[in-house]
Design an enzyme around this catalytic site. Structure first.
Site, PDB file in Angstrom:
ATOM      1  N   HIS A  40       0.831  -1.209   0.000  1.00  0.00           N
ATOM      2  CA  HIS A  40       0.000   0.000   0.000  1.00  0.00           C
ATOM      3  C   HIS A  40       0.873   1.270   0.000  1.00  0.00           C
ATOM      4  O   HIS A  40       0.736   2.133  -0.864  1.00  0.00           O
ATOM      5  CB  HIS A  40      -0.917  -0.020   1.234  1.00  0.00           C
ATOM      6  N   GLU A  41       1.771   1.345   0.968  1.00  0.00           N
ATOM      7  CA  GLU A  41       2.595   2.555   1.080  1.00  0.00           C
ATOM      8  C   GLU A  41       3.525   2.692  -0.122  1.00  0.00           C
ATOM      9  O   GLU A  41       3.811   3.794  -0.572  1.00  0.00           O
ATOM     10  CB  GLU A  41       3.394   2.559   2.390  1.00  0.00           C
ATOM     11  N   HIS A  76       1.671   4.420  -2.860  1.00  0.00           N
ATOM     12  CA  HIS A  76       1.735   5.880  -2.704  1.00  0.00           C
ATOM     13  C   HIS A  76       3.103   6.380  -3.169  1.00  0.00           C
ATOM     14  O   HIS A  76       3.212   7.415  -3.823  1.00  0.00           O
ATOM     15  CB  HIS A  76       1.580   6.270  -1.230  1.00  0.00           C
ATOM     16  N   HIS A 125       3.426   6.685  -6.846  1.00  0.00           N
ATOM     17  CA  HIS A 125       2.674   7.854  -7.299  1.00  0.00           C
ATOM     18  C   HIS A 125       3.542   9.117  -7.176  1.00  0.00           C
ATOM     19  O   HIS A 125       3.592   9.958  -8.055  1.00  0.00           O
ATOM     20  CB  HIS A 125       1.416   7.989  -6.439  1.00  0.00           C
TER      21      HIS A 125
HETATM   22 ZN   LIG Z   1      -2.943   5.221   1.934  1.00  0.00          ZN
END
Ligand SMILES: [Zn+2]
Length: 678
Positions: free
Chosen positions: A461-462, A465, A468
């Site tokens: 998940h991290e 990010h 991105h």
């Molecule tokens: Zn998040």
């Protein structure tokens, strides 16, 4: 004075930054910046090159200096650092509001838009449009008194939010539990027990000391056979920074929340919004309060029956009525019985170094990047590692720090934050740098850190990010990476990447038993994948409870009645909660996402973006999850584009249609009703 915060190095010189550098460094930075703003604002013929670019450069500089300060305050908090950090908050808040309320600058941007608009590219036009919007949202057009009041409100809010975070950290650090009877530790993993024993030894007391850090809390409520132990931890955790529990009133956030809500409402009204939720939505993908409420309530309606059935089954399995501190424990047992899989049993298969290698391979297969570790980069703690990313052409594109383990004086949870933003301006270039922060159980007894599958999901998940932020191709810092992205679309790349941590090929690649080096056996893997929809209804209802609570709190605020924090929560629970919660639970008092972080009137974003992520991933499922053409389109349409284009437009460009909620419901094994599927 040679202040390491003000140097020109591409990375913060962490080895040299001391708390005493913070306030003088920030003061000097802001003084210089204000002088520069005056220059920019008085430019005779405002153009993109003479106004917009210099301001982008300036903002890049300010956030580059401030980033290590706020980061250190979160990960190696100390009294001295906290003092320096807090001294800077009002300075920064005043600086930012003055900048955003500057009428000469606002006029200059408008002139650039009017005179140069047609000659500029779409990304440049978006930079200007965003800036103009932000000027208006800081009250640039308000009469002087209201402008001044808005500035004062923003300043106070910054301080209150920091206070909220401090109280939570202090309350978390301020509680521990001593076990003297070994049988009370039954069910807990050996790493945790060994660490608790060592802590007892260090503090020269009999027995084991368990602290309230996140991995310990999660392990206790999931695995401890002793109900007394589970209840104690649940109580301490869910009453942190409140008027209840073992440290009642000591770090109470109740008044802080009340003030935060009052001031947010006032700020929104100063700008002629009806409430803070409306203000927040003015920069989001969702457009109205009704749209968000409808989205959340329809999801609740769809998931409720499944959740109720899951809970009834769980109570039947336990053979008794369950309290809040029993749910995780029995859910784990039931899952173990049904699928023969437990989070703890997963640990030996997921040593962090191996998971990282596998994760980097996924990113490499999808986006053609290469990730390598770099030694001898200054860090803030010996456990921190540093990695560089190269693009398909071998050129460097960005880098990141990984701070993986839980420790005291480190904020709980996991997050990605910007260390350096990407810029490519006439005045110079910079590549993006990220912080990836997690709170995993540290290595023990010569073994690497061993992750549960939940931890693996967190890491993916991290890292999503992070991609991105780091793979952005936007040249202007204000809309590069996650900057300027509608907040309800920010969780798209992160939740998208989680899907890979469920994929059989990836699971085989990221698992390697710490002793035998064997990958996760196929049969175990299938059972693990089957758990994905386990208690999907209950989990969905819990997320919806948080989202509805947050959204209603901000949308329904009434100055005459105050924030009504606990009342709103209990009303929401009345509507959507399936699991009973004790009257003394004070969950909001440590809900940093909405009271201290960026998710105010925005917790719904997780579900909102989860729909986008599930639907985007379904395009990969249709074409093959590593299909390079699909990955390239995702990269080009969404991942690299930052805030340079509208989030819905970007999604439609990638998917060829609007987002469809059915992808999410399918992913969780919850069937869609005809209406919702429309
Ligand atoms: Zn998040």
């Amino acid at each position: 004075m040679d202040n390491p915060l003000l140097g020109q190095e591409p990375l913060p010189p962490f080895a040299r930054i001391r708390p005493e550098h913070v306030e003088p460094g920030v003061r000097e930075l802001l003084e210089r910046s204000r002088a520069r703003i005056d220059q920019i604002a008085s430019v005779q013929r405002p153009t993109f090159a003479t106004v917009v670019e210099p301001l982008e450069e300036l903002q890049h500089r300010v956030s580059k200096v401030w980033s290590p300060v706020s980061h250190l305050n979160a990960v190696i908090n100390s009294d001295a650092l906290r003092t320096g950090y807090n001294a800077c908050l009002p300075l920064l808040s005043a600086y930012q509001t003055d900048l955003a309320q500057s009428e000469p600058l606002y006029r200059a941007y408008k002139t650039v838009a009017e005179q140069e608009g047609d000659a500029l590219g779409p990304v440049q036009r978006q930079v200007i449009e965003h800036a103009l919007r932000d000027f208006r949202l800081a009250g640039v057009g308000l009469p002087p008194e209201r402008k001044a009041r808005f500035k004062a409100v923003m300043l106070e809010l910054t301080q209150l939010q920091a206070k909220f975070e401090e109280n939570v950290l202090d309350a978390t650090n301020g509680w521990s539990y001593r076990v003297t009877d070994e049988s009370e530790l039954k069910g807990l993993n050996s790493t945790l027990i060994e660490q608790a024993r060592r802590r007892g030894h260090e503090q020269r007391v009999e027995g084991w000391i368990l602290t309230l850090d996140q991995p310990t809390y999660v392990a206790v409520v999931t695995d401890a056979e002793s109900e007394k132990l589970r209840r104690s931890f649940y109580e301490a955790w869910s009453t942190r920074a409140s008027d209840k529990g073992p440290n009642a009133n000591r770090w109470d956030n109740s008044a802080v929340m009340e003030d935060i809500m009052r001031l947010r409402h006032e700020a929104a009204q100063l700008l002629d919004f009806r409430n803070y939720a409306e203000y927040a939505l003015s920069t989001r993908m969702a457009h109205s309060i009704e749209e968000v409420m409808k989205f959340l309530l329809e999801l609740a309606q769809t998931a409720r029956a499944a959740a109720q059935q899951e809970f009834a089954e769980l109570e039947a399995f336990a053979g008794r009525k369950l309290s809040a501190w029993d749910v995780g424990f029995y859910a784990e047992r039931l899952q173990r019985e049904r699928y023969s899989v437990s989070q703890e049993e997963m640990r030996p298969y997921f040593p962090l170094p191996h998971v990282l290698t596998g994760l980097f391979e996924v990113a490499s297969r999808l986006f053609g990047i290469r990730i390598t570790e770099k030694q001898d980069v200054p860090v803030w703690h010996p456990d921190v590692r540093f990695f560089e990313i190269q693009g398909a052409d071998g050129q460097p594109v960005g880098s990141f720090y990984l701070d993986a383990y839980a420790r005291s004086n480190k904020r709980s949870g996991a997050w990605m934050d910007e260390c350096v933003g990407r810029k490519k301006l006439n005045s110079g270039s910079a590549l993006p740098v990220a912080y990836l922060v997690c709170n995993f159980l540290p290595p023990n007894a010569g073994r690497p850190a061993l992750l549960t599958h939940d931890d693996v999901l967190t890491l993916f998940h991290e890292f999503g990010h992070g991609l991105h932020h780091m793979l952005t191709r936007v040249d202007y810092p204000s809309i590069a990476g996650i900057n300027g992205v509608s907040w309800d679309a920010v969780e798209l790349p992160s939740q998208f990447l989680e899907n890979y941590a469920w994929h059989p090929d990836v699971l085989r690649r990221i698992s390697s038993h710490v002793d035998t080096r064997a990958p996760l056996p196929t049969e175990t893997q299938q059972r693990l994948i089957a758990t994905r929809s386990f208690h999907a209804g209950l989990q969905m209802m819990r997320q919806l409870e948080f989202a509805l609570f947050d959204f209603r709190l901000h949308a329904e605020y009434d100055p005459a009645k105050g924030a009504r924090v606990m009342q709103t929560l209990s009303e929401v629970r009345g509507e959507v909660a399936v699991v009973p919660v004790p009257e003394w639970n004070r969950f909001p008092n440590s809900f940093g996402h909405i009271f201290a972080g960026g998710y105010a009137a925005g917790y719904y974003s997780y579900k909102w973006a989860e729909v986008l992520a599930a639907d985007a991933f379904s395009a990969f499922e249709e074409n093959g999850v590593f299909d390079s053409k699909t990955a390239r389109r995702f990269l080009d349409a969404i991942l690299t584009r930052g805030g340079s284009r509208d989030a819905l437009e970007a999604f439609i460009d990638f998917r060829g249609r609007r987002p469809d909620v059915r992808a999410l419901l399918k992913q969780h094994g919850i069937l869609a009703t005809g209406e919702l599927a429309a």
